[in-house]
Design a protein around this motif. Structure first.
Motif, PDB file in Angstrom:
ATOM      1  N   MET A   1       0.857  -1.190   0.000  1.00  6.71           N
ATOM      2  CA  MET A   1       0.000   0.000   0.000  1.00  6.71           C
ATOM      3  C   MET A   1       0.893   1.240   0.000  1.00  6.71           C
ATOM      4  SD  MET A   1      -2.995   1.101   2.756  1.00  6.71           S
ATOM      5  CE  MET A   1      -4.022  -0.297   2.430  1.00  6.71           C
ATOM      6  N   THR A   2       0.585   2.195  -0.862  1.00  8.81           N
ATOM      7  CA  THR A   2       1.366   3.432  -0.912  1.00  8.81           C
ATOM      8  C   THR A   2       1.010   4.316   0.287  1.00  8.81           C
ATOM      9  OG1 THR A   2      -0.297   4.645  -2.177  1.00  8.81           O
ATOM     10  CG2 THR A   2       1.377   3.393  -3.449  1.00  8.81           C
ATOM     11  N   LEU A   3       1.850   5.304   0.537  1.00  7.54           N
ATOM     12  CA  LEU A   3       1.609   6.239   1.632  1.00  7.54           C
ATOM     13  C   LEU A   3       0.279   6.973   1.441  1.00  7.54           C
ATOM     14  CD1 LEU A   3       2.487   7.717   4.191  1.00  7.54           C
ATOM     15  CD2 LEU A   3       3.906   9.206   2.735  1.00  7.54           C
ATOM     16  N   GLU A   4       0.012   7.407   0.217  1.00  9.74           N
ATOM     17  CA  GLU A   4      -1.246   8.129  -0.012  1.00  9.74           C
ATOM     18  C   GLU A   4      -2.452   7.205   0.165  1.00  9.74           C
ATOM     19  OE1 GLU A   4       0.609   7.727  -4.267  1.00  9.74           O
ATOM     20  OE2 GLU A   4       1.335   8.006  -2.228  1.00  9.74           O
ATOM     21  N   GLU A   5      -2.305   5.939  -0.189  1.00 10.82           N
ATOM     22  CA  GLU A   5      -3.398   4.982   0.050  1.00 10.82           C
ATOM     23  C   GLU A   5      -3.616   4.781   1.547  1.00 10.82           C
ATOM     24  OE1 GLU A   5      -3.122   2.163  -3.944  1.00 10.82           O
ATOM     25  OE2 GLU A   5      -1.807   1.721  -2.240  1.00 10.82           O
ATOM     26  N   THR A  25       5.038  23.409  -2.590  1.00 11.58           N
ATOM     27  CA  THR A  25       4.696  22.139  -3.238  1.00 11.58           C
ATOM     28  C   THR A  25       3.745  22.331  -4.421  1.00 11.58           C
ATOM     29  OG1 THR A  25       3.048  21.816  -1.509  1.00 11.58           O
ATOM     30  CG2 THR A  25       5.139  20.626  -1.272  1.00 11.58           C
ATOM     31  N   GLY A  26       3.151  23.485  -4.538  1.00 19.26           N
ATOM     32  CA  GLY A  26       2.378  23.838  -5.728  1.00 19.26           C
ATOM     33  C   GLY A  26       1.285  22.877  -6.133  1.00 19.26           C
ATOM     34  N   GLY A  27       0.659  22.204  -5.183  1.00 21.81           N
ATOM     35  CA  GLY A  27      -0.428  21.284  -5.490  1.00 21.81           C
ATOM     36  C   GLY A  27      -0.026  19.818  -5.527  1.00 21.81           C
ATOM     37  N   LEU A  28       1.253  19.537  -5.289  1.00 22.69           N
ATOM     38  CA  LEU A  28       1.705  18.145  -5.350  1.00 22.69           C
ATOM     39  C   LEU A  28       1.120  17.271  -4.235  1.00 22.69           C
ATOM     40  CD1 LEU A  28       5.500  18.388  -6.305  1.00 22.69           C
ATOM     41  CD2 LEU A  28       3.619  17.543  -7.705  1.00 22.69           C
ATOM     42  N   ARG A 135      15.243  21.365  -6.907  1.00 21.80           N
ATOM     43  CA  ARG A 135      13.884  21.864  -6.640  1.00 21.80           C
ATOM     44  C   ARG A 135      12.853  20.728  -6.579  1.00 21.80           C
ATOM     45  NH1 ARG A 135      11.611  26.761  -6.840  1.00 21.80           N
ATOM     46  NH2 ARG A 135       9.451  26.964  -7.503  1.00 21.80           N
ATOM     47  N   GLN A 136      12.880  19.842  -7.570  1.00 26.47           N
ATOM     48  CA  GLN A 136      11.888  18.763  -7.608  1.00 26.47           C
ATOM     49  C   GLN A 136      12.073  17.792  -6.455  1.00 26.47           C
ATOM     50  OE1 GLN A 136       9.310  19.197  -9.448  1.00 26.47           O
ATOM     51  NE2 GLN A 136      10.325  20.955 -10.348  1.00 26.47           N
ATOM     52  N   THR A 137      13.316  17.542  -6.082  1.00 25.67           N
ATOM     53  CA  THR A 137      13.594  16.631  -4.967  1.00 25.67           C
ATOM     54  C   THR A 137      13.088  17.219  -3.653  1.00 25.67           C
ATOM     55  OG1 THR A 137      15.513  15.747  -6.138  1.00 25.67           O
ATOM     56  CG2 THR A 137      15.429  15.382  -3.759  1.00 25.67           C
ATOM     57  N   VAL A 138      13.340  18.500  -3.450  1.00 31.18           N
ATOM     58  CA  VAL A 138      12.844  19.172  -2.235  1.00 31.18           C
ATOM     59  C   VAL A 138      11.326  19.081  -2.170  1.00 31.18           C
ATOM     60  CG1 VAL A 138      12.581  21.434  -1.109  1.00 31.18           C
ATOM     61  CG2 VAL A 138      14.825  20.722  -1.986  1.00 31.18           C
ATOM     62  N   ARG A 139      10.667  19.339  -3.283  1.00 28.66           N
ATOM     63  CA  ARG A 139       9.198  19.303  -3.311  1.00 28.66           C
ATOM     64  C   ARG A 139       8.681  17.890  -3.045  1.00 28.66           C
ATOM     65  NH1 ARG A 139       7.235  21.244  -8.523  1.00 28.66           N
ATOM     66  NH2 ARG A 139       5.289  21.755  -7.494  1.00 28.66           N
ATOM     67  N   LYS A 140       9.330  16.882  -3.632  1.00 28.20           N
ATOM     68  CA  LYS A 140       8.897  15.494  -3.417  1.00 28.20           C
ATOM     69  C   LYS A 140       9.074  15.079  -1.956  1.00 28.20           C
ATOM     70  CE  LYS A 140       9.643  13.869  -8.112  1.00 28.20           C
ATOM     71  NZ  LYS A 140      10.478  13.054  -9.001  1.00 28.20           N
ATOM     72  N   THR A 144       6.098  13.855   0.774  1.00 29.16           N
ATOM     73  CA  THR A 144       6.184  12.640   1.595  1.00 29.16           C
ATOM     74  C   THR A 144       6.059  12.972   3.070  1.00 29.16           C
ATOM     75  OG1 THR A 144       7.560  11.543  -0.051  1.00 29.16           O
ATOM     76  CG2 THR A 144       7.665  10.675   2.199  1.00 29.16           C
ATOM     77  N   GLU A 145       6.775  13.984   3.519  1.00 25.88           N
ATOM     78  CA  GLU A 145       6.714  14.352   4.937  1.00 25.88           C
ATOM     79  C   GLU A 145       5.339  14.893   5.316  1.00 25.88           C
ATOM     80  OE1 GLU A 145       8.675  13.470   7.209  1.00 25.88           O
ATOM     81  OE2 GLU A 145      10.377  12.834   6.002  1.00 25.88           O
ATOM     82  N   ALA A 146       4.697  15.607   4.405  1.00 25.27           N
ATOM     83  CA  ALA A 146       3.351  16.119   4.682  1.00 25.27           C
ATOM     84  C   ALA A 146       2.372  14.965   4.895  1.00 25.27           C
ATOM     85  CB  ALA A 146       2.879  17.021   3.545  1.00 25.27           C
ATOM     86  N   LEU A 147       2.428  13.966   4.019  1.00 21.65           N
ATOM     87  CA  LEU A 147       1.529  12.816   4.158  1.00 21.65           C
ATOM     88  C   LEU A 147       1.864  12.002   5.404  1.00 21.65           C
ATOM     89  CD1 LEU A 147       1.194  11.722   0.425  1.00 21.65           C
ATOM     90  CD2 LEU A 147      -0.451  13.011   1.812  1.00 21.65           C
TER      91      LEU A 147
END
Length: 162
Positions: A1-5, A25-28, A135-140, A144-147
């Motif tokens: 199961m993924t984190l978002e799941e 994060t611009g909506g990510l 930039r993309q790595t920081v956002r990703k 993950t940390e937000a979820l």
């Protein structure tokens, strides 16, 4: 199961709704949650509040908070999370504000500095992170940390009822 799941499963199990209030994060965060079928029952709204004005107008962030603590601060992340939950009428709001780079950093606020806020049933808290990478790595990493933070906060509800 993924984190978002996992997060959506916890929302379902606890009959909770969620909103996102995102800057760096611009909506990510919302986009990641939307990867899960059936999330529309739990995701109320998603705010992309990249400018200070949007944070103030859409989330009700007091301009004095930004002026006093800066836009990339624990206080702003908490105000974004609280305001997003109130504006959308949701149980939870997760927020992200930070400096994804490659420019914009300073000694006090380096590139990669991100604050994640979470409001859950009117209780608000935030965490500070400094991520390395482009930039993309920081956002990703921020997504993950937000979820993970949302998951942690929902699981704390279980502990409180024991």
């Amino acid at each position: 199961m993924t984190l978002e799941e996992e997060v959506v499963s916890l929302l379902r199990e606890h009959h909770l709704t969620i909103t996102t209030a995102e800057s760096c994060t611009g909506g990510l965060i919302a986009g990641t949650l939307i990867n899960v079928a059936g999330v529309s029952e739990y995701l109320k709204e998603a705010y992309i509040t990249y400018s200070d004005e949007a944070k103030e107008k859409l989330l009700g962030v007091d301009p004095k908070i930004i002026e006093t603590y800066t836009v990339v601060s624990r206080e702003t992340a908490e105000a974004m999370a609280y305001g997003g939950a109130k504006a959308a009428g949701s149980n939870i709001c997760v927020s992200a504000t930070g400096i994804a780079g490659p420019d914009g950093g300073s000694l006090d606020q380096p590139v990669g500095l991100v604050y994640i806020g979470c409001a859950i049933n009117d209780e608000v808290s935030a965490k500070r992170f400094v991520f390395e990478g482009d930039r993309q790595t920081v956002r990703k990493h921020a997504v993950t940390e937000a979820l993970c933070f949302v998951k942690e906060k929902i699981l704390e509800l279980d502990e409180e009822t024991k």
